[in-house]
Scaffold this motif. Sequence first.
Motif, mmCIF file in Angstrom:
data_model
loop_
_atom_site.group_PDB
_atom_site.id
_atom_site.type_symbol
_atom_site.label_atom_id
_atom_site.label_comp_id
_atom_site.label_asym_id
_atom_site.label_seq_id
_atom_site.Cartn_x
_atom_site.Cartn_y
_atom_site.Cartn_z
ATOM 1 N N ALA A 86 0.871 -1.185 0.000
ATOM 2 C CA ALA A 86 0.000 0.000 0.000
ATOM 3 C C ALA A 86 0.900 1.225 0.000
ATOM 4 C CB ALA A 86 -0.901 0.008 1.225
ATOM 5 N N PHE A 87 0.580 2.207 -0.813
ATOM 6 C CA PHE A 87 1.355 3.443 -0.814
ATOM 7 C C PHE A 87 0.899 4.352 0.319
ATOM 8 C CE2 PHE A 87 2.029 2.154 -5.250
ATOM 9 C CZ PHE A 87 3.417 2.142 -5.216
ATOM 10 N N SER A 88 1.880 4.887 1.050
ATOM 11 C CA SER A 88 1.572 5.763 2.176
ATOM 12 C C SER A 88 2.790 6.613 2.495
ATOM 13 C CB SER A 88 1.224 4.912 3.401
ATOM 14 O OG SER A 88 1.265 5.725 4.557
ATOM 15 N N PRO A 89 2.579 7.881 2.898
ATOM 16 C CA PRO A 89 3.729 8.716 3.254
ATOM 17 C C PRO A 89 4.517 8.149 4.442
ATOM 18 C CG PRO A 89 1.719 10.040 3.103
ATOM 19 C CD PRO A 89 1.310 8.609 2.991
ATOM 20 N N LEU A 90 3.883 7.296 5.251
ATOM 21 C CA LEU A 90 4.625 6.773 6.403
ATOM 22 C C LEU A 90 5.414 5.509 6.076
ATOM 23 C CD1 LEU A 90 3.066 4.069 7.398
ATOM 24 C CD2 LEU A 90 1.702 5.624 8.772
ATOM 25 N N CYS A 113 -3.295 1.960 -4.394
ATOM 26 C CA CYS A 113 -3.162 3.416 -4.411
ATOM 27 C C CYS A 113 -4.216 4.010 -3.482
ATOM 28 C CB CYS A 113 -3.390 3.949 -5.818
ATOM 29 S SG CYS A 113 -2.261 3.245 -7.028
ATOM 30 N N GLY A 114 -3.760 4.715 -2.460
ATOM 31 C CA GLY A 114 -4.700 5.340 -1.534
ATOM 32 C C GLY A 114 -5.266 6.627 -2.100
ATOM 33 N N ARG A 115 -6.333 7.086 -1.472
ATOM 34 C CA ARG A 115 -6.952 8.386 -1.769
ATOM 35 C C ARG A 115 -7.498 8.918 -0.447
ATOM 36 N NH1 ARG A 115 -6.800 11.847 -6.316
ATOM 37 N NH2 ARG A 115 -5.318 10.639 -7.538
ATOM 38 N N TYR A 116 -7.950 10.149 -0.442
ATOM 39 C CA TYR A 116 -8.537 10.766 0.762
ATOM 40 C C TYR A 116 -7.523 10.699 1.911
ATOM 41 C CZ TYR A 116 -12.215 9.195 -2.376
ATOM 42 O OH TYR A 116 -12.932 8.905 -3.489
ATOM 43 N N GLU A 117 -7.959 10.245 3.113
ATOM 44 C CA GLU A 117 -7.019 10.156 4.245
ATOM 45 C C GLU A 117 -6.217 8.860 4.222
ATOM 46 O OE1 GLU A 117 -6.227 12.628 6.149
ATOM 47 O OE2 GLU A 117 -7.750 13.820 5.109
ATOM 48 N N GLY A 118 -6.566 7.971 3.321
ATOM 49 C CA GLY A 118 -5.836 6.707 3.255
ATOM 50 C C GLY A 118 -6.709 5.503 3.567
ATOM 51 N N PHE A 119 -6.073 4.426 4.034
ATOM 52 C CA PHE A 119 -6.721 3.116 4.183
ATOM 53 C C PHE A 119 -7.197 2.872 5.621
ATOM 54 C CE2 PHE A 119 -3.198 3.019 1.183
ATOM 55 C CZ PHE A 119 -3.778 2.501 0.038
ATOM 56 N N TRP A 132 4.888 1.537 1.150
ATOM 57 C CA TRP A 132 5.982 2.232 0.489
ATOM 58 C C TRP A 132 5.662 3.708 0.344
ATOM 59 C CZ3 TRP A 132 7.255 -1.341 -4.345
ATOM 60 C CH2 TRP A 132 7.913 -2.498 -3.883
ATOM 61 N N SER A 133 6.673 4.541 0.570
ATOM 62 C CA SER A 133 6.565 5.990 0.368
ATOM 63 C C SER A 133 7.568 6.412 -0.688
ATOM 64 C CB SER A 133 6.879 6.728 1.670
ATOM 65 O OG SER A 133 7.118 8.103 1.401
ATOM 66 N N ILE A 134 7.192 7.366 -1.539
ATOM 67 C CA ILE A 134 8.171 7.853 -2.516
ATOM 68 C C ILE A 134 8.859 9.133 -2.040
ATOM 69 C CG2 ILE A 134 7.094 6.694 -4.482
ATOM 70 C CD1 ILE A 134 6.164 9.543 -5.395
ATOM 71 N N GLY A 135 8.558 9.610 -0.840
ATOM 72 C CA GLY A 135 9.278 10.779 -0.331
ATOM 73 C C GLY A 135 8.492 11.470 0.770
ATOM 74 N N ASP A 136 9.164 12.393 1.432
ATOM 75 C CA ASP A 136 8.547 13.101 2.556
ATOM 76 C C ASP A 136 7.725 14.283 2.082
ATOM 77 O OD1 ASP A 136 9.569 11.317 4.316
ATOM 78 O OD2 ASP A 136 11.250 12.578 4.954
ATOM 79 N N PHE A 137 6.631 13.971 1.432
ATOM 80 C CA PHE A 137 5.652 14.972 1.010
ATOM 81 C C PHE A 137 4.346 14.225 0.846
ATOM 82 C CE2 PHE A 137 6.314 12.884 -2.910
ATOM 83 C CZ PHE A 137 7.697 12.808 -3.088
ATOM 84 N N VAL A 138 3.234 14.960 0.777
ATOM 85 C CA VAL A 138 1.942 14.281 0.721
ATOM 86 C C VAL A 138 1.279 14.537 -0.633
ATOM 87 C CG1 VAL A 138 -0.306 13.995 1.807
ATOM 88 C CG2 VAL A 138 1.697 14.492 3.215
ATOM 89 N N LEU A 139 1.002 13.468 -1.337
ATOM 90 C CA LEU A 139 0.293 13.534 -2.617
ATOM 91 C C LEU A 139 -1.193 13.350 -2.349
ATOM 92 C CD1 LEU A 139 2.651 11.017 -4.425
ATOM 93 C CD2 LEU A 139 2.622 13.490 -4.793
ATOM 94 N N SER A 140 -2.014 13.650 -3.365
ATOM 95 C CA SER A 140 -3.441 13.447 -3.139
ATOM 96 C C SER A 140 -3.881 12.026 -3.465
ATOM 97 C CB SER A 140 -4.257 14.469 -3.918
ATOM 98 O OG SER A 140 -3.708 14.652 -5.181
ATOM 99 N N GLY A 141 -2.976 11.229 -4.011
ATOM 100 C CA GLY A 141 -3.322 9.844 -4.281
ATOM 101 C C GLY A 141 -2.091 9.015 -4.563
ATOM 102 N N GLY A 142 -2.236 7.708 -4.475
ATOM 103 C CA GLY A 142 -1.099 6.807 -4.678
ATOM 104 C C GLY A 142 -0.774 6.543 -6.141
ATOM 105 N N GLU A 143 -1.577 7.085 -7.065
ATOM 106 C CA GLU A 143 -1.361 6.777 -8.481
ATOM 107 C C GLU A 143 0.015 7.244 -8.958
ATOM 108 O OE1 GLU A 143 -4.126 8.073 -7.231
ATOM 109 O OE2 GLU A 143 -5.462 6.350 -7.538
#
Length: 230
Positions: A86-90, A113-119, A132-143
């Motif tokens: 699951a993609f997540s900033p954490l 791919c998450g959306r909104y506040e997540g899973f 998995w996170s792709i970096g220390d920033f918050v996207l609006s979705g995991g796409e």
Amino acid sequence: MAIRVAVISIFPGLIEHYFSQGVARRARDCGLDLKLYDLRAHGLGVHQSVDDRPYGGGPGMVLRADVLYEALLEARQWVPDAKVIAFSPLGQRVTQPLIEHTVSQETNLILFCGRYEGFDQRFLDLYVDNQWSIGDFVLSGGELAAIVVLDAMARLLPGVLSCAESARLESFSANHQFLDYPHYTRPEVFHNQAVPEILKSGHHAQISNWREQQAIALTQQWRPDLLDKK
Ligand code: SAH
């Protein structure tokens, strides 16, 4: 080589579109067997809802565990042995070594791919192997995260890049110490700046030595932290 990746998203078209062009598209002929699943197909009620309000209050919506689970069952029919991410900033930070490992082990994946506040946390606890996170920033979705990961995987598959490109060691590889060296092409002079003489000399050993020095200098300039680690 063949890697199966199922991606589950409420916007599968975003990812599909990226993989219809260029290097990413070629990857699908070279062993990246990609299948997009629409989470909304498992949504509830007339609106095919995939999310609901958070217990305990607060802003935003949360992806429902039961809906996510139905999507997982569908994807599992196609990739029974997949690792579920699951993609997540954490989550664990995605790096070149992680991508290289995934490709070299031919790890099949189901990517959420998450959306909104997540899973819903229970879905993560029960059915997700890693986040998995792709970096220390918050996207609006995991796409975008899915596209980033899949693109990085794609260019490691044999045949996706031309031989000339793939023969080069690139930045961040587990077996490469420094960042990339600088590249030059025509014109020979651009706005008064000439291409370094050495590159026109035809001395392959000297050129390769010069590139190594430049790579060290660029790494020192941009990412001294990478040198500290070695
Ligand atoms: N409430 C969450 C943010 C949710 S963002 C928080 O504060 O941590 C919505 C979705 O976008 C996430 O579920 C995740 O799937 C995706 N996303 C956002 N930022 C991301 C990142 N840096 N890496 C990977 N996925 C990310």
